[in-house]
Design an enzyme around this catalytic site. Structure first.
Site, PDB file in Angstrom:
ATOM      1  CB  THR A 125      -0.907   0.004   1.241  1.00  0.00           C
ATOM      2  OG1 THR A 125      -1.688  -1.191   1.250  1.00  0.00           O
ATOM      3  CG2 THR A 125      -1.835   1.215   1.223  1.00  0.00           C
ATOM      4  CG  PHE A 152      -8.215  -5.133  -2.272  1.00  0.00           C
ATOM      5  CD1 PHE A 152      -8.372  -3.786  -2.021  1.00  0.00           C
ATOM      6  CD2 PHE A 152      -7.808  -5.530  -3.546  1.00  0.00           C
ATOM      7  CE1 PHE A 152      -8.136  -2.840  -3.019  1.00  0.00           C
ATOM      8  CE2 PHE A 152      -7.584  -4.594  -4.548  1.00  0.00           C
ATOM      9  CZ  PHE A 152      -7.749  -3.245  -4.283  1.00  0.00           C
ATOM     10  CD  GLU A 155      -3.601  -8.606  10.391  1.00  0.00           C
ATOM     11  OE1 GLU A 155      -3.512  -9.344  11.397  1.00  0.00           O
ATOM     12  OE2 GLU A 155      -2.949  -7.558  10.252  1.00  0.00           O
ATOM     13  CB  ALA A 261     -21.177   1.462  17.855  1.00  0.00           C
ATOM     14  N   GLY A 262     -18.248   0.595  18.640  1.00  0.00           N
ATOM     15  CA  GLY A 262     -17.383   0.004  19.638  1.00  0.00           C
ATOM     16  C   GLY A 262     -16.173   0.863  19.909  1.00  0.00           C
ATOM     17  CB  CYS A 269      -4.204  -2.105   7.178  1.00  0.00           C
ATOM     18  SG  CYS A 269      -3.245  -3.532   6.649  1.00  0.00           S
TER      19      CYS A 269
END
Length: 460
Positions: A125, A152, A155, A261-262, A269
């Protein structure tokens, strides 16, 4: 074909083993002798589901081997560059020194092919304009052409994403130029099995291919920070972010993925890539257009601080209190702790005086190395025992499926802070737990079951 993969960290090692799986003869190279020794012995130096199996299969077949010597790459017709591009220490930009060093070392190998058609294919990248600059160096060697073929990978799903990608992007100096057809045909030969299976192939210019990768990561980061900003609003007005996410995710213009949400995103990356994108935009005079990415980054950082604040609210202060953190990796099915929100929150709580124990199925060795003095515990029951507050910060399946009745018998006080919006509030409340979740008001969260949100795909 004979292929080399230069740089066999996470990206390169997976790519090398996957190319051997497709039937090619593959030589993986890295300057890290310990890593090379581990790979050559069939030992995965990181946790990635399915990787060790294809690594060992490639070694047994004789199609895959690893080296530290560039001279052994001379037979290769295609050289993939899988070098890391971390954030620069002096700013937001990408550090391309590993990539540039590899190009310098490779040029002598390229010259030894005597003008035979050879591809150098970038996987890293990089900021827009990098491929064109590097092509000016490598294409001075007769017979050599450079393409940019961004990855792309997610993990936890890297093997699948390499062998069953949703698209292949080819970046060329001149997509319509006289040499384009031959260059495309060479890379098509590498990916022949994937193309035969119907994987779409997109051909474009260097800069466009580089921007595809940068744009994909920036969009995903923006979507995560958007729902986390809405979570802040939900906490302020008494709303439930899980219900908001479920409702807006049903709009096919928006979609449900990446709307949980979190505590925010992390890893090697997204954080560094959006910062590099900001730096690149500023260098090209369009910094204002991508200025919103700074707020995306800031929202993400605020989620970590908010988690620490909420822990303090639940405990009436964290100093001297026993806290258990479920998760150290930045995401499940990984041992990667780079910029991990879970580990960052644990460290902040430690700095505030809390007695913190961290548990994780795979990442404890890396976590202990990253945060000196961190107390780690591999056994879940032992980690929970005596805790006055439990934080779920990495959504491993065993934590999502945790039995609140069983866990209540282990902890000193049944208090749960769900930092990933994956637990059902009512189930935990009925088991006697004080339950809080980011983006849910304290009172309303316990009166209704948690909204069912489609599974969120793993981050890149």
């Amino acid at each position: 074909m004979v292929i080399s993969v230069i740089g066999v960290g996470y990206l390169g090692a997976v790519h090398a083993a996957a190319m051997a799986e497709l039937g090619h003869e593959v030589i993986g190279l890295d300057i890290d002798a310990d890593r090379i020794a581990a790979l050559q012995a069939g030992r995965a130096p990181f946790h990635e589901p399915g990787f060790e199996e294809i690594l060992r299969r490639g070694l047994r077949s004789g199609r895959l081997r690893f080296t530290t010597d560039y001279a052994e790459l001379e037979p290769a017709e295609v050289h993939f560059l899988g070098l890391g591009t971390p954030q620069r220490k002096d700013g937001f930009g990408a550090d391309l020194s590993h990539l540039e060093s590899a190009i310098d070392s490779l040029r002598e190998v390229l010259a030894a092919r005597g003008g035979a058609p050879t591809l150098v294919v970038g996987k890293s990248t990089v900021p827009a304009g990098t491929a064109r600059r590097l092509s000016d160096q490598v294409e001075q060697v007769e017979g050599v052409q450079l393409l940019w073929n961004p990855e792309f990978l997610r993990e936890g799903f890297a093997v699948q994403d390499t062998l069953e990608p949703d698209r292949l992007v080819y970046g060329l100096r001149e997509p319509e130029g006289p040499q384009a057809e031959a260059v495309i045909a060479m890379l098509d030969a590498v990916y022949a099995a994937l193309l035969a299976a119907g994987v779409p192939r997109l051909v474009m210019g260097y800069e466009t291919a580089e921007l595809v990768k940068a744009s994909a990561n920036a969009f995903l980061a923006t979507k995560i920070s958007f729902i986390n900003a809405i979570a802040e609003m939900c906490e302020a007005v008494g709303g439930d972010v899980a219900d908001v996410a479920r409702a807006i995710g049903m709009d096919d213009r928006i979609g449900a993925k990446f709307l949980r949400a979190g505590v925010g995103f992390g890893g090697g990356c997204l954080p560094k890539d959006i910062r590099a994108f900001i730096a690149s935009a500023e260098e090209h005079g369009v910094g204002e257009s991508l200025g919103f990415l700074r707020e995306v980054d800031l929202i993400n950082e605020r989620r970590r601080a908010r988690t620490v604040e909420l822990a303090g609210e639940m405990l009436g202060g964290v100093e001297g209190r026993r806290i258990t953190v479920l998760g150290a990796a930045f995401k499940p099915d990984s041992d990667d702790v780079r910029d991990s929100p879970a580990l960052d929150v644990a460290d902040r709580l430690m700095q505030a005086g809390a007695r913190v124990t961290v548990t994780d199925p795979q990442a404890l060795a890396n976590a202990a190395q990253r945060v000196p003095g961190l107390t780690v515990e591999a056994e879940l029951a032992a980690a929970l025992r005596g805790a006055e507050l439990t934080l779920l910060l990495t959504e491993w399946r065993e934590y999502r499926d945790l039995d609140p009745v069983w866990a209540a018998d282990l902890v000193a006080v049944p208090r749960m802070l769900d930092g990933r919006t994956v637990l059902e509030p009512r189930r935990w409340a009925e088991a006697g737990w004080e339950f809080r979740s980011l983006g849910r008001a304290d009172s309303s969260a316990l009166q209704q079951p948690a909204a069912s949100i489609p599974a969120v795909p793993a981050l890149l």
